[in-house]
Design a protein around this motif. Sequence first.
Motif, PDB file in Angstrom:
ATOM      1  N   ARG A 110      85.038 103.457  54.976  1.00  0.00           N
ATOM      2  CA  ARG A 110      84.332 103.674  53.711  1.00  0.00           C
ATOM      3  C   ARG A 110      85.196 104.410  52.699  1.00  0.00           C
ATOM      4  NH1 ARG A 110      78.135 105.569  55.204  1.00  0.00           N
ATOM      5  NH2 ARG A 110      77.614 103.824  56.565  1.00  0.00           N
ATOM      6  N   TRP A 112      87.987 105.184  50.024  1.00  0.00           N
ATOM      7  CA  TRP A 112      88.850 104.617  48.976  1.00  0.00           C
ATOM      8  C   TRP A 112      90.262 105.145  49.189  1.00  0.00           C
ATOM      9  CZ3 TRP A 112      89.376 105.809  43.195  1.00  0.00           C
ATOM     10  CH2 TRP A 112      89.450 104.628  42.429  1.00  0.00           C
ATOM     11  N   ASN A 116      94.560 105.682  45.037  1.00  0.00           N
ATOM     12  CA  ASN A 116      93.610 105.354  43.970  1.00  0.00           C
ATOM     13  C   ASN A 116      92.953 106.619  43.433  1.00  0.00           C
ATOM     14  OD1 ASN A 116      94.247 102.747  44.657  1.00  0.00           O
ATOM     15  ND2 ASN A 116      92.137 102.053  44.933  1.00  0.00           N
ATOM     16  N   HIS A 180      82.076 109.215  48.091  1.00  0.00           N
ATOM     17  CA  HIS A 180      81.613 107.997  48.740  1.00  0.00           C
ATOM     18  C   HIS A 180      80.130 108.179  49.083  1.00  0.00           C
ATOM     19  CE1 HIS A 180      86.009 108.075  49.872  1.00  0.00           C
ATOM     20  NE2 HIS A 180      85.905 106.871  49.341  1.00  0.00           N
ATOM     21  N   LEU A 198      81.438 105.732  45.193  1.00  0.00           N
ATOM     22  CA  LEU A 198      82.173 104.505  45.479  1.00  0.00           C
ATOM     23  C   LEU A 198      81.758 104.028  46.865  1.00  0.00           C
ATOM     24  CD1 LEU A 198      85.706 105.816  44.387  1.00  0.00           C
ATOM     25  CD2 LEU A 198      83.920 104.837  42.941  1.00  0.00           C
ATOM     26  N   GLY A 200      80.929 100.710  49.853  1.00  0.00           N
ATOM     27  CA  GLY A 200      81.332  99.400  50.349  1.00  0.00           C
ATOM     28  C   GLY A 200      80.165  98.441  50.397  1.00  0.00           C
ATOM     29  N   GLN A 218      80.082  99.417  43.373  1.00  0.00           N
ATOM     30  CA  GLN A 218      80.109  98.604  44.579  1.00  0.00           C
ATOM     31  C   GLN A 218      80.698  97.244  44.247  1.00  0.00           C
ATOM     32  OE1 GLN A 218      76.248  97.504  46.288  1.00  0.00           O
ATOM     33  NE2 GLN A 218      77.074  97.895  48.323  1.00  0.00           N
ATOM     34  N   VAL A 244      85.174  98.457  49.815  1.00  0.00           N
ATOM     35  CA  VAL A 244      85.222  99.557  48.856  1.00  0.00           C
ATOM     36  C   VAL A 244      86.565  99.565  48.140  1.00  0.00           C
ATOM     37  CG1 VAL A 244      86.120 101.299  50.468  1.00  0.00           C
ATOM     38  CG2 VAL A 244      84.696 102.017  48.538  1.00  0.00           C
ATOM     39  N   ARG A 245      87.584  99.012  48.778  1.00  0.00           N
ATOM     40  CA  ARG A 245      88.917  98.992  48.175  1.00  0.00           C
ATOM     41  C   ARG A 245      89.023  98.011  47.018  1.00  0.00           C
ATOM     42  NH1 ARG A 245      93.148  99.884  53.187  1.00  0.00           N
ATOM     43  NH2 ARG A 245      91.892 101.440  54.289  1.00  0.00           N
ATOM     44  N   ILE A 247      87.063  98.127  44.526  1.00  0.00           N
ATOM     45  CA  ILE A 247      86.731  98.886  43.320  1.00  0.00           C
ATOM     46  C   ILE A 247      88.040  99.360  42.691  1.00  0.00           C
ATOM     47  CG2 ILE A 247      85.547 100.910  42.397  1.00  0.00           C
ATOM     48  CD1 ILE A 247      83.667 100.734  44.831  1.00  0.00           C
ATOM     49  N   THR A 248      88.218  99.117  41.406  1.00  0.00           N
ATOM     50  CA  THR A 248      89.475  99.466  40.755  1.00  0.00           C
ATOM     51  C   THR A 248      89.433 100.870  40.174  1.00  0.00           C
ATOM     52  OG1 THR A 248      88.819  98.637  38.570  1.00  0.00           O
ATOM     53  CG2 THR A 248      89.743  97.037  40.127  1.00  0.00           C
ATOM     54  N   ALA A 252      86.295 102.913  38.200  1.00  0.00           N
ATOM     55  CA  ALA A 252      85.875 104.274  38.517  1.00  0.00           C
ATOM     56  C   ALA A 252      86.021 105.190  37.314  1.00  0.00           C
ATOM     57  CB  ALA A 252      86.676 104.806  39.701  1.00  0.00           C
TER      58      ALA A 252
END
Length: 264
Positions: A110, A112, A116, A180, A198, A200, A218, A244-245, A247-248, A252
């Motif tokens: 879960r 990030w 990032n 998260h 953030l 998943g 999400q 979850v990865r 998400i840029t 965010a």
Amino acid sequence: LTRLTGASERHAFHLENVRRHFPSFYTHTTFVSSPAYSAQHITETYLALLHTAGVPVTTREVRLAPRPADLTAIAPLLGPRSKIALPSAATVQCRESKILLHPGSRSPYRVWPAENFAALCDRIQDELNAQIFLVGGPADQPTLAAIRAAAKSHLVAIDRPLPIGQFAALASQCDLFLCHDSGPMHVAAAVGTPVVALVGAQNITVWGPVGTHHRVLQATQPCAAACVAPGECSPGDSYKNLCVRRITVADAFAAVRASLASRP
């Protein structure tokens, strides 16, 4: 354990399609259908037990008020310009926004990527006049160290473990909680701090933060990665949250900026 309490009424759930355990040990059962469970917050599911017991629900507000002693204990962690509201004490206004970042989770799938978070922290501090504070438990220390190592701006790490009461007090004194899907997310929401989470593949309807002033990011579900590269997502990850990865950093940052801009 419930039976051994000797309580005259012992209530339990019967979730559709889930095997019941020791039904004879309970005096009352509340049936919850699978569609209902998935379509409402988990708090509503638990409140259904009170309905069965004949206990009226007078409020759905979730509120946690930090104790004055905990507010005093965490005051030095936020620096001399902190905004600490104590009984019969002056309130000192700070010029920058304070953002508390908790990058941990009970599941490593879960989380990030640290790089990032570092890039996001740099952009937030450069463009939004904010100071970011990092917090986590013992298991989160490698992640915190990786974020600080990758960041180009100064991040304040709170390097001592905090009891739940002090963590709640700390969250209450910040303008935003970045995290998260986790237990700390719910504590921050309970003290009234806006959350940017953030996540998943979790069902946010069921497990999201309680309140209307939070933002949950999400990836589009169902996640394409689970279909295109299931070998990267499935091994050891029963929740399949590696998406979850997707998400840029830009996504965010936009959520953090919007949340800070919408404050009263």
